[in-house]
Design a protein around this motif. Structure first.
Motif, PDB file in Angstrom:
ATOM      1  N   SER A  51       0.812  -1.209   0.000  1.00 14.28           N
ATOM      2  CA  SER A  51       0.000   0.000   0.000  1.00 14.28           C
ATOM      3  C   SER A  51       0.849   1.264   0.000  1.00 14.28           C
ATOM      4  CB  SER A  51      -0.916   0.026   1.224  1.00 14.28           C
ATOM      5  OG  SER A  51      -1.615   1.243   1.269  1.00 14.28           O
ATOM      6  N   LYS A  52       0.478   2.169  -0.874  1.00 14.51           N
ATOM      7  CA  LYS A  52       1.121   3.486  -0.915  1.00 14.51           C
ATOM      8  C   LYS A  52       0.132   4.563  -0.457  1.00 14.51           C
ATOM      9  CE  LYS A  52       4.903   1.972  -2.858  1.00 14.51           C
ATOM     10  NZ  LYS A  52       5.533   1.053  -1.970  1.00 14.51           N
ATOM     11  N   GLU A  53      -1.172   4.249  -0.517  1.00 14.28           N
ATOM     12  CA  GLU A  53      -2.199   5.236  -0.202  1.00 14.28           C
ATOM     13  C   GLU A  53      -2.580   5.248   1.279  1.00 14.28           C
ATOM     14  OE1 GLU A  53      -3.019   2.690  -2.619  1.00 14.28           O
ATOM     15  OE2 GLU A  53      -1.945   3.878  -4.086  1.00 14.28           O
ATOM     16  N   VAL A  54      -2.643   4.079   1.892  1.00 12.48           N
ATOM     17  CA  VAL A  54      -3.118   3.979   3.272  1.00 12.48           C
ATOM     18  C   VAL A  54      -1.918   3.943   4.210  1.00 12.48           C
ATOM     19  CG1 VAL A  54      -4.453   2.606   4.911  1.00 12.48           C
ATOM     20  CG2 VAL A  54      -5.170   2.725   2.523  1.00 12.48           C
ATOM     21  N   LEU A  55      -1.882   4.897   5.136  1.00 11.28           N
ATOM     22  CA  LEU A  55      -0.807   4.924   6.133  1.00 11.28           C
ATOM     23  C   LEU A  55      -1.374   4.528   7.491  1.00 11.28           C
ATOM     24  CD1 LEU A  55       1.272   8.141   5.417  1.00 11.28           C
ATOM     25  CD2 LEU A  55       1.988   5.771   5.177  1.00 11.28           C
ATOM     26  N   ILE A  56      -0.847   3.483   8.059  1.00 13.15           N
ATOM     27  CA  ILE A  56      -1.277   3.059   9.390  1.00 13.15           C
ATOM     28  C   ILE A  56      -0.519   3.870  10.446  1.00 13.15           C
ATOM     29  CG2 ILE A  56      -1.433   1.121  11.003  1.00 13.15           C
ATOM     30  CD1 ILE A  56      -3.265   0.877   8.528  1.00 13.15           C
ATOM     31  N   HIS A  57       0.766   4.069  10.251  1.00 10.20           N
ATOM     32  CA  HIS A  57       1.614   4.807  11.193  1.00 10.20           C
ATOM     33  C   HIS A  57       2.043   6.114  10.541  1.00 10.20           C
ATOM     34  CE1 HIS A  57       1.669   1.286  13.735  1.00 10.20           C
ATOM     35  NE2 HIS A  57       1.889   0.587  12.654  1.00 10.20           N
ATOM     36  N   ASP A  58       1.270   7.167  10.757  1.00  6.52           N
ATOM     37  CA  ASP A  58       1.513   8.452  10.100  1.00  6.52           C
ATOM     38  C   ASP A  58       2.905   9.003  10.376  1.00  6.52           C
ATOM     39  OD1 ASP A  58      -1.085   8.377   9.123  1.00  6.52           O
ATOM     40  OD2 ASP A  58      -1.877   9.385  10.898  1.00  6.52           O
ATOM     41  N   SER A  59       3.368   8.870  11.607  1.00  7.65           N
ATOM     42  CA  SER A  59       4.672   9.449  11.951  1.00  7.65           C
ATOM     43  C   SER A  59       5.824   8.733  11.245  1.00  7.65           C
ATOM     44  CB  SER A  59       4.885   9.413  13.462  1.00  7.65           C
ATOM     45  OG  SER A  59       4.847   8.086  13.932  1.00  7.65           O
ATOM     46  N   TYR A  60       5.580   7.507  10.785  1.00  6.52           N
ATOM     47  CA  TYR A  60       6.625   6.750  10.091  1.00  6.52           C
ATOM     48  C   TYR A  60       6.495   6.855   8.579  1.00  6.52           C
ATOM     49  CZ  TYR A  60       8.125   4.692  14.443  1.00  6.52           C
ATOM     50  OH  TYR A  60       8.621   4.520  15.694  1.00  6.52           O
ATOM     51  N   LYS A  61       5.390   7.447   8.113  1.00  8.44           N
ATOM     52  CA  LYS A  61       5.131   7.594   6.675  1.00  8.44           C
ATOM     53  C   LYS A  61       5.148   6.254   5.941  1.00  8.44           C
ATOM     54  CE  LYS A  61       4.856  12.006   7.125  1.00  8.44           C
ATOM     55  NZ  LYS A  61       3.625  12.402   7.724  1.00  8.44           N
ATOM     56  N   ARG A  62       4.689   5.210   6.631  1.00  8.69           N
ATOM     57  CA  ARG A  62       4.624   3.874   6.034  1.00  8.69           C
ATOM     58  C   ARG A  62       3.714   2.997   6.894  1.00  8.69           C
ATOM     59  NH1 ARG A  62      10.701   2.441   8.004  1.00  8.69           N
ATOM     60  NH2 ARG A  62      10.130   2.065  10.134  1.00  8.69           N
ATOM     61  N   THR A  63       3.436   1.808   6.415  1.00  4.84           N
ATOM     62  CA  THR A  63       2.576   0.900   7.177  1.00  4.84           C
ATOM     63  C   THR A  63       3.380   0.023   8.137  1.00  4.84           C
ATOM     64  OG1 THR A  63       2.689  -0.766   5.444  1.00  4.84           O
ATOM     65  CG2 THR A  63       0.847   0.780   5.361  1.00  4.84           C
ATOM     66  N   ILE A  64       4.679   0.037   8.009  1.00  2.00           N
ATOM     67  CA  ILE A  64       5.533  -0.794   8.867  1.00  2.00           C
ATOM     68  C   ILE A  64       5.899   0.006  10.111  1.00  2.00           C
ATOM     69  CG2 ILE A  64       7.726  -2.031   9.038  1.00  2.00           C
ATOM     70  CD1 ILE A  64       7.551  -2.314   5.925  1.00  2.00           C
ATOM     71  N   ALA A  65       5.540  -0.529  11.282  1.00  3.05           N
ATOM     72  CA  ALA A  65       5.791   0.186  12.533  1.00  3.05           C
ATOM     73  C   ALA A  65       7.231   0.043  12.996  1.00  3.05           C
ATOM     74  CB  ALA A  65       4.862  -0.334  13.623  1.00  3.05           C
ATOM     75  N   TYR A  66       7.835  -1.090  12.738  1.00  4.72           N
ATOM     76  CA  TYR A  66       9.149  -1.348  13.309  1.00  4.72           C
ATOM     77  C   TYR A  66       9.795  -2.511  12.573  1.00  4.72           C
ATOM     78  CZ  TYR A  66      12.605  -1.803  17.085  1.00  4.72           C
ATOM     79  OH  TYR A  66      13.760  -1.830  17.811  1.00  4.72           O
ATOM     80  N   ARG A  67      11.077  -2.406  12.347  1.00  6.10           N
ATOM     81  CA  ARG A  67      11.824  -3.508  11.736  1.00  6.10           C
ATOM     82  C   ARG A  67      12.964  -3.909  12.674  1.00  6.10           C
ATOM     83  NH1 ARG A  67      11.994  -3.877   5.620  1.00  6.10           N
ATOM     84  NH2 ARG A  67      10.401  -2.431   4.955  1.00  6.10           N
ATOM     85  N   PHE A  68      13.189  -5.187  12.761  1.00  4.23           N
ATOM     86  CA  PHE A  68      14.360  -5.664  13.489  1.00  4.23           C
ATOM     87  C   PHE A  68      14.803  -6.982  12.876  1.00  4.23           C
ATOM     88  CE2 PHE A  68      10.640  -7.158  15.686  1.00  4.23           C
ATOM     89  CZ  PHE A  68      10.918  -8.474  15.999  1.00  4.23           C
ATOM     90  N   LEU A  69      16.064  -7.246  12.986  1.00  5.80           N
ATOM     91  CA  LEU A  69      16.660  -8.437  12.392  1.00  5.80           C
ATOM     92  C   LEU A  69      16.914  -9.476  13.473  1.00  5.80           C
ATOM     93  CD1 LEU A  69      17.994  -9.848   9.933  1.00  5.80           C
ATOM     94  CD2 LEU A  69      20.127  -8.737  10.605  1.00  5.80           C
ATOM     95  N   VAL A  70      16.441 -10.668  13.235  1.00  5.61           N
ATOM     96  CA  VAL A  70      16.731 -11.791  14.113  1.00  5.61           C
ATOM     97  C   VAL A  70      17.668 -12.694  13.335  1.00  5.61           C
ATOM     98  CG1 VAL A  70      15.804 -13.765  15.357  1.00  5.61           C
ATOM     99  CG2 VAL A  70      14.491 -11.639  15.238  1.00  5.61           C
TER     100      VAL A  70
END
Length: 192
Positions: free
Chosen positions: A133-152
């Motif tokens: 999705s490019k139109e719908v933002l779930i996390h406005d402050s991040y300007k994307r739908t992904i809230a957090y990324r981390f590597l395991v």
């Protein structure tokens, strides 16, 4: 093949027999209160207002919204996930208020007194939709739908696959999972 050993939890027999001590066994029951969470009823919505006055008429002792939480309000390691929804609800059931009452029944009834006015937003209902999705933002402050990324990173998956007799590649979908607690979640504190 490695040998498997059964591990018995130290208090499992007491838990199964109903003899284990729970939080209620350690507290003075006359001071015990119960909390219930009022969750968002839309998968994605702007929260225009939260009115808790009816909850108090329905015997709530206290009702907490994001306005009552000072300082950092985040759940675990995900900075974009506040304890209570702030201005926008990002998933169905996201907590918007905590209702505290003297009995579980009173807390349950008081939840119906939390009145929230929403403006529905377009929802993303799958991981694939969220990632594309490019139109719908779930996390406005991040300007994307992904809230957090981390590597395991643990071990060497390429080495493991190269030694495997069979490797099956496929896409699997499973429903969400949650723990099944034996006792209520609790947070004892001193009386004032």
């Amino acid at each position: 093949m490695p040998s498997l050993k059964t591990v018995v939890k130290p208090h499992s027999r007491e838990i199964i027999a109903g003899k284990a001590k729970n939080i209620e066994d350690y507290l003075d029951i006359q001071y015990l209160h119960f909390a219930k969470i009022a969750g968002n009823t839309y998968p994605h919505a702007i929260i225009d207002s939260i009115d808790c006055s009816e909850a108090y008429r329905l015997r709530a002792v206290e009702v907490v919204t994001y306005k009552d939480v000072s300082g950092v309000s985040a759940v675990g390691y995900i900075p974009a996930m506040p304890t209570l929804a702030v201005g926008k609800a990002r998933f169905l059931g996201e907590p918007v208020a905590i209702v505290v009452a003297k009995t579980p029944g009173e807390a349950e009834r008081a939840i119906s007194g939390v009145k929230v006015e929403y403006r529905k937003l377009p929802a993303l209902t799958s991981i694939d939709d969220s990632l594309s999705s490019k139109e719908v933002l779930i996390h406005d402050s991040y300007k994307r739908t992904i809230a957090y990324r981390f590597l395991v990173k643990k071990g060497n998956i390429d080495r493991v696959f190269s030694k495997a007799d069979v490797v099956i590649k496929n896409r699997y979908k499973v429903s969400s999972r949650e723990h099944a607690y034996v006792e209520r979640s609790n947070a004892p504190r001193n009386r004032h």
